[in-house]
Design a protein around this motif. Structure first.
Motif, PDB file in Angstrom:
ATOM      1  N   ILE A 269       0.885  -1.302   0.084  1.00 42.97           N
ATOM      2  CA  ILE A 269       0.158   0.046   0.168  1.00 42.97           C
ATOM      3  C   ILE A 269       0.887   1.270  -0.068  1.00 42.97           C
ATOM      4  CG2 ILE A 269      -1.844   1.300   1.459  1.00 42.97           C
ATOM      5  CD1 ILE A 269      -2.827  -1.202   2.496  1.00 42.97           C
ATOM      6  N   TYR A 270       2.107   1.194   0.642  1.00 41.68           N
ATOM      7  CA  TYR A 270       2.939   2.410   0.833  1.00 41.68           C
ATOM      8  C   TYR A 270       3.492   2.335  -0.625  1.00 41.68           C
ATOM      9  CZ  TYR A 270       7.165   5.149   1.908  1.00 41.68           C
ATOM     10  OH  TYR A 270       7.706   6.280   1.785  1.00 41.68           O
ATOM     11  N   ASN A 271       3.757   1.528  -1.448  1.00 40.57           N
ATOM     12  CA  ASN A 271       4.312   1.664  -2.779  1.00 40.57           C
ATOM     13  C   ASN A 271       3.125   2.277  -3.662  1.00 40.57           C
ATOM     14  OD1 ASN A 271       6.689   0.391  -2.062  1.00 40.57           O
ATOM     15  ND2 ASN A 271       6.212  -1.374  -2.696  1.00 40.57           N
ATOM     16  N   ILE A 272       1.928   1.913  -3.536  1.00 35.89           N
ATOM     17  CA  ILE A 272       0.903   2.480  -4.117  1.00 35.89           C
ATOM     18  C   ILE A 272       0.854   3.693  -3.959  1.00 35.89           C
ATOM     19  CG2 ILE A 272      -1.597   2.346  -4.605  1.00 35.89           C
ATOM     20  CD1 ILE A 272      -1.618  -0.764  -4.139  1.00 35.89           C
ATOM     21  N   ALA A 273       0.711   4.163  -2.605  1.00 36.74           N
ATOM     22  CA  ALA A 273       0.735   5.781  -2.387  1.00 36.74           C
ATOM     23  C   ALA A 273       1.739   6.417  -2.805  1.00 36.74           C
ATOM     24  CB  ALA A 273       0.678   5.766  -0.690  1.00 36.74           C
ATOM     25  N   GLU A 274       2.828   5.969  -2.862  1.00 37.49           N
ATOM     26  CA  GLU A 274       4.183   6.693  -3.281  1.00 37.49           C
ATOM     27  C   GLU A 274       4.034   6.806  -4.689  1.00 37.49           C
ATOM     28  OE1 GLU A 274       7.828   8.849  -3.298  1.00 37.49           O
ATOM     29  OE2 GLU A 274       6.457   8.049  -1.297  1.00 37.49           O
ATOM     30  N   THR A 275       3.553   6.000  -5.614  1.00 43.87           N
ATOM     31  CA  THR A 275       3.395   5.936  -6.696  1.00 43.87           C
ATOM     32  C   THR A 275       2.236   6.888  -7.044  1.00 43.87           C
ATOM     33  OG1 THR A 275       4.051   3.695  -7.470  1.00 43.87           O
ATOM     34  CG2 THR A 275       2.856   4.700  -8.911  1.00 43.87           C
ATOM     35  N   ALA A 276       1.201   7.046  -6.286  1.00 43.82           N
ATOM     36  CA  ALA A 276       0.196   7.962  -6.692  1.00 43.82           C
ATOM     37  C   ALA A 276       0.559   9.232  -6.223  1.00 43.82           C
ATOM     38  CB  ALA A 276      -0.894   7.457  -5.571  1.00 43.82           C
ATOM     39  N   ARG A 277       1.546   9.557  -5.285  1.00 45.45           N
ATOM     40  CA  ARG A 277       2.126  10.971  -5.031  1.00 45.45           C
ATOM     41  C   ARG A 277       2.924  11.514  -6.132  1.00 45.45           C
ATOM     42  NH1 ARG A 277       2.059   9.007   0.722  1.00 45.45           N
ATOM     43  NH2 ARG A 277       4.265   8.034   0.104  1.00 45.45           N
ATOM     44  N   GLN A 278       3.800  10.481  -6.735  1.00 48.56           N
ATOM     45  CA  GLN A 278       4.373  10.902  -7.990  1.00 48.56           C
ATOM     46  C   GLN A 278       3.808  11.365  -9.173  1.00 48.56           C
ATOM     47  OE1 GLN A 278       7.104   7.831  -8.644  1.00 48.56           O
ATOM     48  NE2 GLN A 278       8.209   7.815  -6.729  1.00 48.56           N
ATOM     49  N   GLU A 279       2.669  10.552  -9.186  1.00 47.04           N
ATOM     50  CA  GLU A 279       1.697  10.946 -10.176  1.00 47.04           C
ATOM     51  C   GLU A 279       0.940  12.174 -10.158  1.00 47.04           C
ATOM     52  OE1 GLU A 279      -0.457  10.654 -13.830  1.00 47.04           O
ATOM     53  OE2 GLU A 279       1.535   9.694 -13.347  1.00 47.04           O
ATOM     54  N   GLU A 280       0.676  12.557  -8.641  1.00 42.79           N
ATOM     55  CA  GLU A 280       0.153  13.751  -8.354  1.00 42.79           C
ATOM     56  C   GLU A 280       0.855  14.841  -8.617  1.00 42.79           C
ATOM     57  OE1 GLU A 280      -1.596  16.137  -4.408  1.00 42.79           O
ATOM     58  OE2 GLU A 280      -0.459  14.196  -4.278  1.00 42.79           O
ATOM     59  N   ALA A 281       2.136  14.740  -8.344  1.00 44.10           N
ATOM     60  CA  ALA A 281       3.255  15.613  -8.578  1.00 44.10           C
ATOM     61  C   ALA A 281       3.496  16.013 -10.174  1.00 44.10           C
ATOM     62  CB  ALA A 281       4.575  15.314  -7.987  1.00 44.10           C
ATOM     63  N   ARG A 282       3.288  14.924 -10.711  1.00 43.32           N
ATOM     64  CA  ARG A 282       3.441  15.229 -12.396  1.00 43.32           C
ATOM     65  C   ARG A 282       2.234  15.813 -12.830  1.00 43.32           C
ATOM     66  NH1 ARG A 282       1.825  13.596 -16.829  1.00 43.32           N
ATOM     67  NH2 ARG A 282       0.216  12.240 -15.976  1.00 43.32           N
ATOM     68  N   LEU A 283       1.049  15.323 -12.553  1.00 46.65           N
ATOM     69  CA  LEU A 283      -0.216  16.167 -13.025  1.00 46.65           C
ATOM     70  C   LEU A 283      -0.277  17.269 -12.665  1.00 46.65           C
ATOM     71  CD1 LEU A 283      -2.599  13.231 -12.332  1.00 46.65           C
ATOM     72  CD2 LEU A 283      -2.182  14.244 -14.303  1.00 46.65           C
ATOM     73  N   ARG A 284       0.272  17.909 -11.233  1.00 46.97           N
ATOM     74  CA  ARG A 284       0.273  19.396 -10.902  1.00 46.97           C
ATOM     75  C   ARG A 284       1.222  20.116 -11.633  1.00 46.97           C
ATOM     76  NH1 ARG A 284      -1.656  20.994  -6.369  1.00 46.97           N
ATOM     77  NH2 ARG A 284      -1.647  18.955  -5.188  1.00 46.97           N
ATOM     78  N   GLN A 285       2.286  19.617 -12.143  1.00 51.24           N
ATOM     79  CA  GLN A 285       3.237  20.226 -12.772  1.00 51.24           C
ATOM     80  C   GLN A 285       2.813  20.421 -14.340  1.00 51.24           C
ATOM     81  OE1 GLN A 285       7.158  18.312 -13.126  1.00 51.24           O
ATOM     82  NE2 GLN A 285       7.962  19.804 -14.434  1.00 51.24           N
TER      83      GLN A 285
ATOM     84  N   ARG B 102      -7.067  21.557 -19.589  1.00 51.87           N
ATOM     85  CA  ARG B 102      -6.891  22.288 -18.425  1.00 51.87           C
ATOM     86  C   ARG B 102      -8.031  21.710 -17.388  1.00 51.87           C
ATOM     87  NH1 ARG B 102      -8.945  28.019 -17.115  1.00 51.87           N
ATOM     88  NH2 ARG B 102     -10.805  26.620 -17.745  1.00 51.87           N
ATOM     89  N   ASP B 103      -9.205  21.561 -17.696  1.00 52.10           N
ATOM     90  CA  ASP B 103     -10.210  21.167 -17.266  1.00 52.10           C
ATOM     91  C   ASP B 103     -10.076  19.608 -17.049  1.00 52.10           C
ATOM     92  OD1 ASP B 103     -11.300  23.595 -17.305  1.00 52.10           O
ATOM     93  OD2 ASP B 103     -13.042  23.073 -18.843  1.00 52.10           O
ATOM     94  N   ARG B 104      -9.673  18.787 -17.942  1.00 51.50           N
ATOM     95  CA  ARG B 104      -9.701  17.400 -17.597  1.00 51.50           C
ATOM     96  C   ARG B 104      -8.368  17.184 -16.701  1.00 51.50           C
ATOM     97  NH1 ARG B 104      -9.827  15.214 -23.893  1.00 51.50           N
ATOM     98  NH2 ARG B 104     -12.248  15.565 -24.282  1.00 51.50           N
ATOM     99  N   LEU B 105      -7.374  18.023 -16.797  1.00 50.38           N
ATOM    100  CA  LEU B 105      -6.233  17.717 -15.957  1.00 50.38           C
ATOM    101  C   LEU B 105      -6.636  18.103 -14.415  1.00 50.38           C
ATOM    102  CD1 LEU B 105      -3.254  19.201 -17.900  1.00 50.38           C
ATOM    103  CD2 LEU B 105      -3.473  17.007 -16.875  1.00 50.38           C
ATOM    104  N   GLU B 106      -7.489  19.206 -14.282  1.00 59.12           N
ATOM    105  CA  GLU B 106      -7.997  19.434 -12.868  1.00 59.12           C
ATOM    106  C   GLU B 106      -8.764  18.485 -12.423  1.00 59.12           C
ATOM    107  OE1 GLU B 106      -9.910  23.036 -13.670  1.00 59.12           O
ATOM    108  OE2 GLU B 106      -8.224  24.399 -13.262  1.00 59.12           O
TER     109      GLU B 106
END
Length: 384
Positions: free
Chosen positions: A29-45, A118-122
């Motif tokens: 679950i921690y690995n999934i969470a870490e992957t999700a956080r990385q994807e969140e950072a990429r999407l935010r950028q 932009r709307d889709r990314l949000e």
């Protein structure tokens, strides 16, 4: 088959295996969470970049709209006074207006695409943030479960050998079962039983009001009232079967007398109840166990013995309680009765959980007597 006993070592092994599984699950679950956080950072950028491009495109569209309007005005001016400007200037004004129109159309399309992106990314970023939140919550929950297992549950192994484990654990199981019966009985009493009483009352009221109207209506309402009263009586019987409230309020002996009366009324089986010794209150778990054993034995008499009479004897002694349930019915072969619907295995298990002994005296054509001996509580009670 030999009885399987849960020892402290066995429980410790179970705890260790459970902890290992939870640790592996937490890591996953921690690995999934870490992957999700990385994807969140990429999407935010990516969203920040798209927002920047959209702002630039919107500003470019605003400027082009101004320039395109000026070019159209110039074209209109030249067209109105063609003789003063000539064909060359007319052609230049037209081309300039046309160029601004094309550029404005292209940038408007780019602005629209960037807005959609932009709307889709949000929306995607919002879902990703929720996934991160849930994954982090799962990590915390698994961590809490690990802390509980390694801190609290593991200590059970240190004390398990000091308990009469099968005796006490079994009684706890019985208590949990009876608590559920009590809850169901109370729910039926407070719900359907009350509703049926209300139906009966309203039906009687409607009967009185119907005196001035149709006689058929009055008959139907009378039938409804009778049905509601019968249903109410049946529900109360169910309540007593699930959990005789008198067992809690008055104790074992009054509950048995009430049960014997119910049995005669419902099944036509007359139960002679004999009480020997001091009729005193016992521990709740012990009273419940004795009551259920007598109930099961009488059910067997009614279903299989082919008689209309049975005798129940309860003897209170200082060190034990002895039970005898006897009938003069058809009897049976105990060896052949296993798995045949007599419920003997369940009775034997219940007696064993109470720390007692059960014996059955019977043979085909010679009636049946069930004898049960249950020790009274030892030391500080039954552990509840």
């Amino acid at each position: 088959m030999p009885e399987k006993v849960i020892t402290a070592a066995t429980l410790e092994q179970i705890v260790k295996e459970t902890v290992k599984t939870l640790e592996e699950s937490r890591e996953a679950i921690y690995n999934i969470a870490e992957t999700a956080r990385q994807e969140e950072a990429r999407l935010r950028q990516e969203l920040d970049e798209v927002r920047r491009e959209f702002s630039e495109a919107a500003a470019r569209v605003d400027r082009l709209e101004i320039e395109e309007k000026k070019a159209r005005n110039r074209l209109m001016e030249v067209s109105r006074d063609f003789s003063s400007y000539g064909e060359k200037e007319m052609q230049a004004a037209y081309e300039r207006a046309r160029e601004y129109q094309v550029q404005l159309g292209l940038w408007r399309e780019r602005e629209s695409q960037l807005r959609l992106r932009r709307d889709r990314l949000e929306s995607t970023l919002k879902n990703q943030q929720e996934m991160v939140r849930r994954a982090e919550e799962l990590v915390r929950n698994v961590g809490a479960a690990l802390a509980l297992l390694t801190g609290e549950l593991a200590r059970v192994g240190d004390h398990l050998e000091e308990l009469e484990q099968r005796h006490l654990v079994g009684l706890k199981i019985l208590q949990a079962q009876e608590e559920e019966r009590r809850r169901l009985a109370r729910e039926i009493h407070d719900g359907p039983a009350q509703a049926m009483a209300g139906i009966a009352f309203k039906a009687e009221l409607c009967t009185r009001l119907a005196d001035i109207k149709s006689g058929n209506l009055k008959n139907e309402l009378l039938a409804l009232g009778n049905l509601a009263r019968d249903t109410l009586a049946e529900i109360r019987k169910i309540i007593f079967s699930l959990r005789p409230m008198m067992l809690d309020d008055l104790g074992l002996v009054p509950a048995l007398y009430r049960f014997a009366g119910e049995y005669l009324e419902k099944y036509g089986l007359e139960v002679e109840l004999i009480i020997i010794g001091n009729e005193e209150r016992l521990d709740k778990a012990l009273e419940i166990g004795i009551f259920r054993l007598i109930q099961e034995a009488l059910n067997n008499v009614w279903k299989h013995a082919g008689v209309t009479e049975a005798r129940v004897k309860v003897e209170f002694r200082p060190e034990k309680i002895t039970l005898s349930i006897k009938d003069e019915g058809c009897g049976f072969d105990p060896a052949a009765a296993r798995g045949s619907g007599y419920g003997l295995a369940g009775m034997q298990e219940r007696v064993k959980l109470l720390g007692g002994k059960l014996a059955i005296k019977t043979a085909p054509g010679r009636g049946t007597e069930v004898e049960i001996v249950i020790p009274r509580q030892q030391g500080g009670g039954w552990g509840f």
